[in-house]
Design a protein around this motif. Structure first.
Motif, PDB file in Angstrom:
ATOM      1  N   ILE A  22     -24.646 132.867  -7.867  1.00 29.03           N
ATOM      2  CA  ILE A  22     -24.056 134.192  -8.034  1.00 29.03           C
ATOM      3  C   ILE A  22     -25.030 135.262  -7.519  1.00 29.03           C
ATOM      4  CG2 ILE A  22     -24.916 134.494 -10.411  1.00 29.03           C
ATOM      5  CD1 ILE A  22     -21.467 135.655  -9.358  1.00 29.03           C
ATOM      6  N   PHE A  23     -26.319 134.958  -7.547  1.00 31.95           N
ATOM      7  CA  PHE A  23     -27.308 135.926  -7.082  1.00 31.95           C
ATOM      8  C   PHE A  23     -27.329 136.040  -5.560  1.00 31.95           C
ATOM      9  CE2 PHE A  23     -28.712 134.306 -11.202  1.00 31.95           C
ATOM     10  CZ  PHE A  23     -28.649 135.492 -11.915  1.00 31.95           C
ATOM     11  N   PHE A 382     -17.480 123.606  -9.329  1.00 32.44           N
ATOM     12  CA  PHE A 382     -16.560 124.729  -9.527  1.00 32.44           C
ATOM     13  C   PHE A 382     -17.284 126.071  -9.390  1.00 32.44           C
ATOM     14  CE2 PHE A 382     -14.676 127.787 -12.577  1.00 32.44           C
ATOM     15  CZ  PHE A 382     -13.416 127.917 -12.021  1.00 32.44           C
ATOM     16  N   ILE A 383     -18.442 126.172 -10.027  1.00 29.56           N
ATOM     17  CA  ILE A 383     -19.167 127.447 -10.007  1.00 29.56           C
ATOM     18  C   ILE A 383     -19.587 127.829  -8.586  1.00 29.56           C
ATOM     19  CG2 ILE A 383     -21.375 128.498 -10.673  1.00 29.56           C
ATOM     20  CD1 ILE A 383     -20.869 127.692 -13.425  1.00 29.56           C
TER      21      ILE A 383
ATOM     22  N   ARG B 244     -31.385 138.712 -16.262  1.00 31.87           N
ATOM     23  CA  ARG B 244     -30.772 138.403 -14.963  1.00 31.87           C
ATOM     24  C   ARG B 244     -29.253 138.501 -15.041  1.00 31.87           C
ATOM     25  NH1 ARG B 244     -32.907 134.743 -10.626  1.00 31.87           N
ATOM     26  NH2 ARG B 244     -32.069 136.613  -9.704  1.00 31.87           N
ATOM     27  N   VAL B 245     -28.698 137.960 -16.114  1.00 33.51           N
ATOM     28  CA  VAL B 245     -27.246 137.978 -16.279  1.00 33.51           C
ATOM     29  C   VAL B 245     -26.734 139.413 -16.333  1.00 33.51           C
ATOM     30  CG1 VAL B 245     -25.377 137.483 -17.915  1.00 33.51           C
ATOM     31  CG2 VAL B 245     -27.091 135.732 -17.411  1.00 33.51           C
ATOM     32  N   ILE B 248     -26.371 141.427 -13.251  1.00 30.49           N
ATOM     33  CA  ILE B 248     -25.186 141.123 -12.441  1.00 30.49           C
ATOM     34  C   ILE B 248     -23.929 141.632 -13.140  1.00 30.49           C
ATOM     35  CG2 ILE B 248     -23.700 139.225 -11.633  1.00 30.49           C
ATOM     36  CD1 ILE B 248     -26.017 139.059  -9.960  1.00 30.49           C
ATOM     37  N   LEU B 348     -31.285 129.110 -12.995  1.00 30.43           N
ATOM     38  CA  LEU B 348     -30.122 128.244 -13.180  1.00 30.43           C
ATOM     39  C   LEU B 348     -29.420 128.567 -14.499  1.00 30.43           C
ATOM     40  CD1 LEU B 348     -28.608 125.991 -11.738  1.00 30.43           C
ATOM     41  CD2 LEU B 348     -29.891 124.334 -13.075  1.00 30.43           C
ATOM     42  N   SER B 350     -29.218 131.439 -16.030  1.00 29.93           N
ATOM     43  CA  SER B 350     -28.419 132.660 -15.911  1.00 29.93           C
ATOM     44  C   SER B 350     -27.178 132.400 -15.060  1.00 29.93           C
ATOM     45  CB  SER B 350     -29.251 133.810 -15.341  1.00 29.93           C
ATOM     46  OG  SER B 350     -30.073 133.375 -14.302  1.00 29.93           O
ATOM     47  N   GLU B 351     -27.364 131.597 -14.035  1.00 30.56           N
ATOM     48  CA  GLU B 351     -26.236 131.203 -13.186  1.00 30.56           C
ATOM     49  C   GLU B 351     -25.131 130.531 -14.023  1.00 30.56           C
ATOM     50  OE1 GLU B 351     -26.339 131.201  -9.629  1.00 30.56           O
ATOM     51  OE2 GLU B 351     -24.269 130.493  -9.689  1.00 30.56           O
ATOM     52  N   MET B 352     -25.551 129.595 -14.875  1.00 24.75           N
ATOM     53  CA  MET B 352     -24.584 128.823 -15.649  1.00 24.75           C
ATOM     54  C   MET B 352     -23.924 129.681 -16.735  1.00 24.75           C
ATOM     55  SD  MET B 352     -24.549 126.205 -14.050  1.00 24.75           S
ATOM     56  CE  MET B 352     -25.520 125.881 -12.606  1.00 24.75           C
ATOM     57  N   LEU B 354     -23.302 132.883 -16.484  1.00 22.95           N
ATOM     58  CA  LEU B 354     -22.282 133.670 -15.775  1.00 22.95           C
ATOM     59  C   LEU B 354     -21.093 132.803 -15.395  1.00 22.95           C
ATOM     60  CD1 LEU B 354     -24.627 135.854 -13.569  1.00 22.95           C
ATOM     61  CD2 LEU B 354     -22.882 136.733 -15.136  1.00 22.95           C
ATOM     62  N   GLY B 355     -21.398 131.580 -14.994  1.00 26.65           N
ATOM     63  CA  GLY B 355     -20.327 130.673 -14.601  1.00 26.65           C
ATOM     64  C   GLY B 355     -19.352 130.413 -15.733  1.00 26.65           C
ATOM     65  N   VAL B 356     -19.887 130.162 -16.919  1.00 26.03           N
ATOM     66  CA  VAL B 356     -18.994 129.831 -18.040  1.00 26.03           C
ATOM     67  C   VAL B 356     -18.252 131.076 -18.531  1.00 26.03           C
ATOM     68  CG1 VAL B 356     -18.824 128.870 -20.363  1.00 26.03           C
ATOM     69  CG2 VAL B 356     -20.424 127.872 -18.730  1.00 26.03           C
ATOM     70  N   ASN B 358     -17.441 133.750 -17.044  1.00 23.10           N
ATOM     71  CA  ASN B 358     -16.505 134.369 -16.099  1.00 23.10           C
ATOM     72  C   ASN B 358     -15.341 133.481 -15.682  1.00 23.10           C
ATOM     73  OD1 ASN B 358     -17.601 136.914 -15.938  1.00 23.10           O
ATOM     74  ND2 ASN B 358     -19.182 136.242 -14.501  1.00 23.10           N
ATOM     75  N   HIS B 359     -15.331 132.234 -16.114  1.00 18.89           N
ATOM     76  CA  HIS B 359     -14.242 131.347 -15.704  1.00 18.89           C
ATOM     77  C   HIS B 359     -13.662 130.643 -16.913  1.00 18.89           C
ATOM     78  CE1 HIS B 359     -16.881 131.562 -12.098  1.00 18.89           C
ATOM     79  NE2 HIS B 359     -15.730 131.872 -11.551  1.00 18.89           N
TER      80      HIS B 359
END
Lengths: 403, 397
Positions: A22-23, A382-383, B244-245, B248, B348, B350-352, B354-356, B358-359
């Motif tokens: 996402i970054f 998916f992500i 980080r989250v 964004i 990773l 923060s990525e995860m 956001l992933g959860v 937002n979906h």
């Protein structure tokens, strides 16, 4: 009585999405190519599969085509693979051209991007088929007359479309629940069509090679060309076509060289042709030589995948449904942009593999490594996909297009 | 069975785990005398609870608990202090009081939970001659996040592990720590995973977190973590990931519930990153408030640096919130349908997150599948595994 073996091999590699964070969205518009050495790295995989499978298989097939005047086969090669071969392995593409130039190798038509577009957007589907036809003509100088859809997905609608589009043949899985008492070893006519004919994969014989060949727990292991030819000739009563359909990568990649798979292929034409009346035909040749014996009605979607033979490996869970719908909802905006790169990237995101990696069917059984995915989890697949989608929307917005 | 705490007077997962495993052991036909170092009312019918001392829970609590390594001095403190006792004295008192229980009690096996009970357990073994199981829920190696920790506690652990006839570890992860850090022969250790029984939750109209409910109806998402605030739990990594989250997506809120010596440090860190608006510190929560803490979350994060098991992750799934867990945890052995990250991998994580958040399609799929994994992992199975071990040790088949 003549009996024809129809050998059809399907070559495909997707453009895998790199672990795309996402970054990176809004900054890095390159979703596919990653640093060398990363699992999802496409160049690495193309090189590996080329050396292990495509090159040695093509070398052997060419030798067989020259040795046996009766030997013929059909193959298909997706646009996404062709692009990557052009970029990294022109030598492999050259070896495919050599096969076709023997005049005994048919190339099938399909969607350029190995997509499920037929079930989501008919307009987009037709564009992708045309792109593929154009590419095949440019490279090989032939115009395909047989059609295969992604993963042999098929229903009456598809057959109707292909008939209207002028194709002579179409193929799908020879699955008992749709065949009923019928045998896959004949040529059929799809319901509601006028001219087109249907060939159905003999999955038992095909899977003996594609899946069971190296399985030492299989009671028939080891399988050799003689035994296989015998089975093929004994398959069904008064059979006319023995449809052996499988992935190209069966040779050298799914079944490694050490399993003896190349030896098997090398001896197959000789063993099959030993019997009087046996020959090989391409798909186009088979529908020309044999009449259709009955019609086949398939209203639901049939594929060659999994024990269910449906699309659930691509559309079976909420993430997959969400991802597919979200992606196709972008169609009009993407087309409106008239930006070649945006359209191409959108289409690469449509490649079926992207959704296959999100499948949780096997993950639930704890059998996480049962399928080939560049990611360690379907949730990550998916992500990364959704992040790529997001970046695409950013690019569209930057071009002043409403989403 | 020798324990140090039981719900409702518990400070962490140990009490909960002891309670649940005993209930299921009793169901499978094991008679349990559960010895506690204090007197209190327990309404449990499935086992016999024996107080080793007549001190009250309040006196006892003052001494600190199983997680308070630092308050356990490495040398004998002078004995002039009156009541209440410090942790060392509680530990000695427990061992002293166990003598009469061990002498008159009828039992086949001594089963002791974590280091504070080990001295008493060894005394009980000497007096009774019965076989000893020590059950490792957590080690000081975990609690000091892989640093040296308190040598006095380490010594007690080592003696307990040596004297034990068999060792239960709550995860393969813990077994590996015991083999690697404590040089225990691996044949001696059996893994018995903790579990959670999926319960049918009676829905209530309102979540106690009214603010968060309002924010959620305005499009905000909530990330939850529950636990002691100590170095072991890796919360500094979660706060850095939160930064980080939020950079964004400013509509993500973080709810950290619990207490501990690191809490002030975490609050300061949050302030210095300028994200206090998005990070909510809550105290220890119990009962409905604890349920609501899990429920209000769109995702639960267990960022531990070294986590023997991590029962909160399973509790979260029980209340319908998908989880992201650190790879350095025992619970990662029983769950696949979740994101697993190295505790230090802030990018990773923060990525995860956001992933959860937002979906919803991802969150739902993950939750559904991980709950199924939970259901396969019942206390019933764990109890059966433990009972088999008892029978094996006693030569009963």
């Amino acid at each position: 009585m003549s009996k024809s073996m129809v050998l059809y091999l399907h070559a495909h590699q997707p453009k895998r999405i790199k672990p795309y964070s996402i970054f990176q969205v809004g900054k890095d518009h390159q979703y596919f190519e990653d640093e060398p050495g990363v699992d999802a790295n496409n160049e690495l995989i193309i090189n590996k599969v080329s050396d292990k499978s495509y090159l040695p298989t093509n070398y052997l097939l060419k030798k067989l085509l020259l040795e046996h005047s009766e030997f013929k086969l059909s193959l298909s090669i997706t646009g996404t693979l062709i692009e990557q071969l052009e970029q990294w392995r022109p030598d492999v593409l050259e070896s495919f051209k050599e096969l076709v130039s023997t005049g005994k190798v048919e190339i099938l038509s399909e969607t350029y991007y190995h997509s499920l577009a037929f079930f989501y957007s008919r307009a987009e589907f037709v564009k992708q088929v045309n792109l593929h036809t154009k590419k095949i003509y440019e490279l090989f100088g032939v115009i395909p007359t047989s059609f295969r859809n992604t993963e042999l997905s098929y229903n009456n609608d598809l057959a109707y479309w292909a008939d209207q589009a002028g194709y002579k043949a179409i193929i799908t899985e020879g699955w008992e629940p749709v065949l009923g008492w019928k045998s896959p070893n004949f040529v059929y006519r799809p319901s509601y069509t006028k001219n087109i004919k249907l060939l159905m994969k003999n999955y038992k014989l095909s899977d003996d090679i594609a899946f069971r060949f190296s399985n030492q727990n299989w009671e028939e292991w080891p399988l050799d060309a003689k035994k296989f030819s015998h089975w093929a000739s004994e398959s069904g009563q008064d059979s006319e076509v023995i449809n052996i359909f499988m992935d190209y990568e069966t040779f050298g990649e799914h079944q490694w060289k050490s399993t003896g798979i190349f030896k098997f292929l090398e001896h197959l034409p000789k063993e099959w042709l030993k019997t009087h009346g046996h020959d090989f035909k391409t798909i186009a040749g088979a529908v020309e030589s044999y009449p259709s014996r009955d019609s086949i009605d398939i209203p639901q979607i049939l594929t060659w995948a999994d024990t269910e033979r449906d699309l659930t490996a691509w559309t079976g869970n909420e993430m997959q449904v969400d991802a597919l719908n979200t992606l196709y909802s972008l169609e009009s905006s993407v087309m409106q942009s008239e930006d070649k790169k945006i359209i191409e990237d959108w289409r690469h995101l449509q490649t079926g593999d992207n959704f296959y990696y999100m499948c949780t069917k096997w993950f639930n059984d704890g059998d996480v490594h049962a399928y080939f995915s560049p990611y360690d989890s379907p949730y990550k697949a998916f992500i990364y996909f959704m992040n790529a989608y997001r970046d695409l929307t950013v690019r569209l917005i930057q071009e002043g297009i409403k989403i | 069975m020798l324990g140090w705490e039981l719900p409702p007077h518990h400070s962490g997962g140990l009490g909960v785990a002891c309670y649940e495993m005993c209930k299921h052991l009793a169901d499978s036909g094991v008679d349990i005398d559960f010895v506690l170092p204090y007197t209190t009312e327990h309404r449990t019918s499935f086992m016999n609870i024996i107080p080793a001392d007549n001190q009250t829970i309040d006196d006892f609590k003052w001494s600190g608990g199983v997680y308070d390594l630092k308050s356990f001095p490495s040398q004998d403190s002078d004995c002039t202090v009156d009541m209440p006792l410090d942790l060392t004295k509680q530990h000695d008192l427990y061992a002293h009081n166990i003598v009469k229980i061990a002498k008159c009690g009828e039992f086949d096996i001594i089963h002791a939970h974590d280091w504070l009970t080990f001295k008493a357990a060894i005394v009980a073994k000497r007096i009774s001659g019965k076989p000893l199981i020590v059950h490792i829920h957590s080690t000081q190696f975990d609690q000091s996040a892989g640093k040296k920790g308190n040598p006095a506690v380490g010594e007690i652990e080592i003696v307990g592990l040596k004297m034990a006839d068999r060792i239960f570890a709550v995860s393969q992860y813990t077994k590996d720590v015991l083999v690697r850090e404590y040089a225990v022969p691996k044949q001696k250790i059996k893994v018995v995973h903790n579990s959670v029984n999926m319960q049918i939750d009676i829905p209530r109209n309102k979540n106690l977190y009214e603010y968060l409910s309002i924010m959620k109806s305005n499009g905000y998402k909530v990330v939850v973590s529950v636990g002691r605030m100590t170095i072991q739990k890796g919360l500094t990594h979660l706060i850095k990931a939160a930064y980080r989250v939020i950079s964004i997506d400013s509509k993500v809120l973080f709810l950290l519930a619990g207490g501990g010596e690191q809490k002030e440090e975490l609050i300061r860190l949050t302030a210095s990153l300028g994200i206090s608006r998005n990070v909510i510190f809550e105290d220890w929560v119990k009962g409905d408030a604890l349920k609501d803490t899990f429920k209000i979350g769109d995702v639960f994060v267990l960022p531990s640096v070294s986590e023997p098991f991590g029962l909160t992750a399973l509790e979260s799934l029980n209340y319908g919130t998908p989880v992201i867990i650190s790879k350095q945890s025992g619970v990662s052995e029983v769950l696949d349908n979740c994101f697993k990250v190295d505790y230090w991998d802030i990018d990773l994580l923060s990525e995860m997150i956001l992933g959860v958040v937002n979906h919803s399609s991802l969150a739902k799929e993950m939750l559904k599948n991980s709950r199924r994994e939970c259901e396969n992992q019942s206390w019933y199975k764990t109890a059966r595994n433990m009972k088999n071990n008892y029978e094996e040790m006693l030569g009963v088949t």
